[in-house]
Design an enzyme around this catalytic site. Structure first.
Site, mmCIF file in Angstrom:
data_model
loop_
_atom_site.group_PDB
_atom_site.id
_atom_site.type_symbol
_atom_site.label_atom_id
_atom_site.label_comp_id
_atom_site.label_asym_id
_atom_site.label_seq_id
_atom_site.Cartn_x
_atom_site.Cartn_y
_atom_site.Cartn_z
ATOM 1 N NE ARG A 137 13.835 50.385 -29.111
ATOM 2 C CZ ARG A 137 13.134 49.279 -29.363
ATOM 3 N NH1 ARG A 137 13.756 48.117 -29.470
ATOM 4 N NH2 ARG A 137 11.841 49.324 -29.498
ATOM 5 N NE ARG A 153 16.552 48.389 -22.659
ATOM 6 C CZ ARG A 153 15.378 47.784 -22.469
ATOM 7 N NH1 ARG A 153 14.960 47.543 -21.235
ATOM 8 N NH2 ARG A 153 14.629 47.422 -23.491
#
Length: 355
Positions: A28, A32
């Site tokens: 990831r 975010r």
């Protein structure tokens, strides 16, 4: 090895060849925790739009490499686009997670499924890969990926996030024939999908078995590992004169590393619940290992991050075959400055293990 690459540490480590320092990337890593990702996500309008717009998927794939000296890029996408392409109607609900309009819970629903064509139904992924490869210009390798059949099946049967896995395990125990039918369709879909990613330019591939660890040892063998082995055996492991390494990652699967190594994969992802040295001793040099810093270490001070990186490196020990990573995906509230400390520490502290 991958001669066109300016930095081929990642590929070399996966193939257990010598490197100058331990390569590092993060699950990831495009995500975010980065303010620039959040900006691009806002422009996209939705997470699915971001996945399905090759230019934007390329942009967020490259963002962490513009900040950090990472040794690999990973395609920005989502594991659930395969079931979405099967017509299940994927929605990503804010603060809840993925939901399917049409979950698969009966034998007749499962029998109605067909395998998506990767170039027509998932062509936006291949377009993104081609674009990313062009933009990378051979700086680092690009990783393609998929969810494992079992992990995809859990979302497809449950219809969304779950803590109990009652529906999917209920189907598995009560109607194993339907579950095997579903897993076979998914395995065939993943083979086509990953081979299309390789043809489009992915230089390594990874299979994420996020929910394999919820199974009993016997069920894991029958309903998860069997299908990952089927995929590994059918992947294009040589393409355009280069070896394409394959990594399998079962979260919570540390007790089964010997069985995972026996699939013929090149590397095993290890979560933070196992000691790297113990896993290395168990697999005996048969495969490379990836991992396995607890992602929560990145909430700590720079000094602690360096200590924890040093501990993982020491646990793995001298020699080749280690790709440094977190034991699972980076959390969204991690300070990007701490990521820089982490990556620099891996490169700096690992040199002594390779000379």
């Amino acid at each position: 090895m991958a001669s066109e690459l300016k930095n081929d540490r990642f590929i070399c480590a996966l193939l257990r060849q010598s490197v100058d320092v331990t390569p590092v990337w993060m699950m990831r890593q495009a995500g975010r925790y980065l303010p620039e990702y959040r900006e691009t996500r806002k422009r996209a309008g939705s997470f699915l739009n971001l996945c399905k717009t090759p230019e934007l998927a390329c942009e967020v794939t490259l963002q962490p490499l513009q900040r950090y000296p990472l040794d690999a890029a990973i395609l920005f996408s989502d594991i659930l686009i395969i079931p979405d392409a099967m017509g299940l109607g994927l929605n990503l609900v804010e603060n809840i997670g993925p939901k399917f309009d049409k979950p698969m819970r009966t034998a007749s629903e499962i029998k109605s499924l067909s395998i998506p064509d990767p170039e027509s139904d998932l062509g936006y992924v291949m377009d993104a890969i081609r674009l990313i490869r062009k933009e990378l210009g051979g700086s680092v390798p690009l990783i393609g990926f998929s969810g494992s059949p079992w992990t995809l099946a859990t979302y497809m049967v449950e219809g969304g996030p779950t803590k109990e896995f009652g529906l999917v395990k209920g189907l598995m125990y009560d109607d194993p024939a339907s579950m095997h039918h579903l897993l076979n369709i998914l395995a065939d879909s993943v083979v086509l999908y990953l081979n299309a990613q390789i043809a489009a330019g992915a230089q390594a591939v990874m299979i994420f078995d996020t929910w394999g660890g919820i199974l009993t040892p016997l069920s894991y063998q029958q309903f998860s590992l069997h299908y990952m082995q089927k995929i590994v055996s059918q992947l294009d492991r040589q393409y355009d004169g280069q070896v394409i390494p394959v990594t399998l990652f079962t979260k919570g699967g540390g007790d089964w590393v010997k069985d995972i190594a026996a699939t013929g994969c090149d590397a095993i992802g290890v979560d933070w619940t196992k000691n790297m040295g113990d896993v290395r001793a168990e697999v005996g040099g048969q495969v490379a290992l990836q991992g396995n810093l607890d992602p929560c270490v990145l909430y700590a001070s720079p000094e602690v991050i360096r200590q924890e990186v040093a501990a993982v490196l020491e646990s793995y020990g001298r020699g080749n075959g280690h790709v440094f990573n977190l034991g699972h995906g980076i959390h969204q509230h991690i300070d990007p400055e701490n990521v820089a400390v982490f990556i620099d520490a891996v490169h700096e502290l690992s040199a002594q293990y390779h000379n």
